[in-house]
Design an enzyme around this catalytic site. Structure first.
Site, mmCIF file in Angstrom:
data_model
loop_
_atom_site.group_PDB
_atom_site.id
_atom_site.type_symbol
_atom_site.label_atom_id
_atom_site.label_comp_id
_atom_site.label_asym_id
_atom_site.label_seq_id
_atom_site.Cartn_x
_atom_site.Cartn_y
_atom_site.Cartn_z
ATOM 1 N N HIS A 61 0.848 -1.190 0.000
ATOM 2 C CA HIS A 61 0.000 0.000 0.000
ATOM 3 C C HIS A 61 0.883 1.239 0.000
ATOM 4 O O HIS A 61 1.783 1.371 0.831
ATOM 5 C CB HIS A 61 -0.907 0.010 1.236
ATOM 6 C CG HIS A 61 -2.060 -0.933 1.126
ATOM 7 N ND1 HIS A 61 -3.149 -0.885 1.961
ATOM 8 C CD2 HIS A 61 -2.299 -1.960 0.270
ATOM 9 C CE1 HIS A 61 -4.013 -1.839 1.624
ATOM 10 N NE2 HIS A 61 -3.506 -2.507 0.612
ATOM 11 N N TYR A 108 -9.623 5.031 7.171
ATOM 12 C CA TYR A 108 -9.940 5.403 8.548
ATOM 13 C C TYR A 108 -11.045 6.446 8.482
ATOM 14 O O TYR A 108 -10.913 7.442 7.763
ATOM 15 C CB TYR A 108 -8.730 6.020 9.250
ATOM 16 C CG TYR A 108 -7.641 5.052 9.626
ATOM 17 C CD1 TYR A 108 -7.452 4.673 10.950
ATOM 18 C CD2 TYR A 108 -6.769 4.533 8.667
ATOM 19 C CE1 TYR A 108 -6.443 3.802 11.314
ATOM 20 C CE2 TYR A 108 -5.755 3.660 9.019
ATOM 21 C CZ TYR A 108 -5.597 3.295 10.342
ATOM 22 O OH TYR A 108 -4.597 2.429 10.696
ATOM 23 N N PRO A 129 -4.477 -0.389 18.423
ATOM 24 C CA PRO A 129 -4.180 -0.856 17.065
ATOM 25 C C PRO A 129 -4.357 0.193 15.976
ATOM 26 O O PRO A 129 -4.051 -0.078 14.811
ATOM 27 C CB PRO A 129 -5.173 -2.010 16.876
ATOM 28 C CG PRO A 129 -6.298 -1.698 17.808
ATOM 29 C CD PRO A 129 -5.676 -1.031 18.994
ATOM 30 N N LYS A 132 1.090 -0.541 15.006
ATOM 31 C CA LYS A 132 2.477 -0.573 15.456
ATOM 32 C C LYS A 132 2.884 -1.814 16.245
ATOM 33 O O LYS A 132 4.081 -2.032 16.467
ATOM 34 C CB LYS A 132 2.761 0.666 16.328
ATOM 35 C CG LYS A 132 2.651 1.975 15.579
ATOM 36 C CD LYS A 132 3.593 1.995 14.403
ATOM 37 C CE LYS A 132 3.365 3.172 13.482
ATOM 38 N NZ LYS A 132 4.009 3.000 12.188
#
Length: 396
Positions: free
Chosen positions: A75, A204, A295, A299
């Site tokens: 991505h 998101y 989350p 990471k």
């Protein structure tokens, strides 16, 4: 009694423990791993699926990335939405070509386990670590139970890569570290579904109903999340309601959410946790045994691999140069990246989760941050370089 003599004893066959063992072997350092679960369990346990540039580069260098390169999905950006308005942050343009790769943690563990065992490495599966002793000396011992028999690993260094509930952190003297905990007032309801992703990159989304995330595990399996209350239950979320809410929260003009059969559901609390000392004597912690991040920033696994990198640097320096300076500095070195990851994860969590009603001070602050991302290349670059993972040199 099984009496095992090795240079480095490792508790935990997750990404941290396996990567550590393989990397040490590449440098001529012996290691043995004990793991309380079965091989089948660790290779089927669904966890994170986002690999930073650093992590992918490390796996390539270790020669364990053949399947990752073939099946992983690169991505080069991420979509951020706020009440239906969507912008894209282009990673490669803003970070000199760095990117992320989507590849499930269970697949990482399969690859690492196979690489370790095929090289002659030893894992004692279904072996419960019971106590770690003499770690204040030059000869730590890890006691464990395996197949009804007592065992002990007699080693130069004990490495606890055994997760948040593991023995490692519990063994550190309480006075040797401080704890930092932050619990968020919401959780994630996550699903896995047999349906092609609705977007070529992650989305998101902030919505007045709450946060949502569109992610994936492969070109046939989607991974999606919705914000729920901490006391919510799966019984409140039949499949139809989940898809309806995802469509609302992720919705933007000209885009449509694909739905399909859901084959896994879970609710995960959102929290941050860490300690400020990852070592005592010759006992060292790595990964979830020392730190948990929400989350939202992707990471967790990547921090574990970064911890391992610093441990390998120290162990190689010890065995090649008989020097302890790099190992002695392990905590100081690792904490720089850990705190950076905590801050970024908190930033992403605070930006996209509903905390107060529309029109409140908190909401207006979130709106202002999003508006700035949309117009400022500098702000977008901050997000991009944190998301793909800062180079190790950045913390030197």
């Amino acid at each position: 009694m099984k009496n095992i003599k090795t240079q480095v004893g490792i508790i935990g066959a997750g990404p941290a423990g396996l990567t550590l063992a393989i990397w040490l072997k590449k440098n001529g350092i012996e290691a043995v791993i004990i793991e309380r679960q079965s091989r089948t369990y660790i290779e089927s346990r669904v966890r994170a699926g986002l690999l930073e540039q650093n992590t992918v580069d490390i796996f390539k260098d270790l020669g364990v990335a053949d399947r990752l390169v073939k099946e992983g999905l690169e991505h080069h950006g991420v979509y951020l939405s706020f009440n239906g308005r969507r912008v894209r942050v282009p990673f490669d343009e803003l970070t000199g070509g760095r990117k992320i790769t989507i590849y499930g943690q269970q697949e990482v563990v399969k690859d690492l386990t196979e690489a370790w065992l095929s090289s002659g490495g030893k894992i004692y599966f279904e072996a419960q670590a019971e106590k770690i002793e003499d770690f204040e000396t030059n000869n730590p011992k890890i006691y464990f139970q395996h197949e009804g028999e007592q065992g002990v690993i007699d080693c130069d260094f004990a490495m606890a890569c055994d997760g948040f509930h593991g023995l490692g952190r519990k063994t550190l003297p309480k006075e040797s570290y401080n704890e930092f905990t932050h619990t968020y007032p919401f959780s994630w309801l996550g699903i896995l579904a047999h349906v092609a992703p609705s977007s070529e990159e992650l989305i998101y989304a902030y919505h007045e109903n709450g946060f949502a995330l569109s992610s994936l595990r492969s070109e046939e399996v989607s991974r999606l999340y919705v914000q729920v209350d901490n006391d919510d239950t799966l019984e409140n979320w039949p499949d139809e309601r989940i898809w309806e809410e995802l469509a609302i929260r992720l919705g933007t003009e000209g885009w449509e959410l694909k739905s399909g059969p859901i084959f896994e559901k879970s609710i995960t609390p959102m929290r941050g946790y860490m300690i400020d000392n990852l070592q005592y004597g010759r006992l060292f912690l790595a990964g979830d045994s020392a730190h948990i991040v929400p989350p939202t920033g992707g990471k967790g696994l990547n921090l574990a691999v970064a911890d391992v990198k610093h441990l390998v640097d120290g162990l190689v320096d010890f065995y090649k140069n008989n020097a302890m300076e790099t190992l002695d500095a392990y905590t100081k070195t690792a904490l720089k990246r850990i705190w950076r990851a905590q801050d970024f994860s908190n930033f992403m969590t605070a930006l996209f989760h509903k905390q107060e009603e529309h029109g409140s001070f908190q909401y207006s602050m979130q709106q202002a941050k999003f508006d700035y991302i949309a117009i400022s290349e500098a702000y977008a670059t901050t997000i991009a370089e944190n998301y793909v993972g800062l180079p190790f040199e950045a913390f030197e």
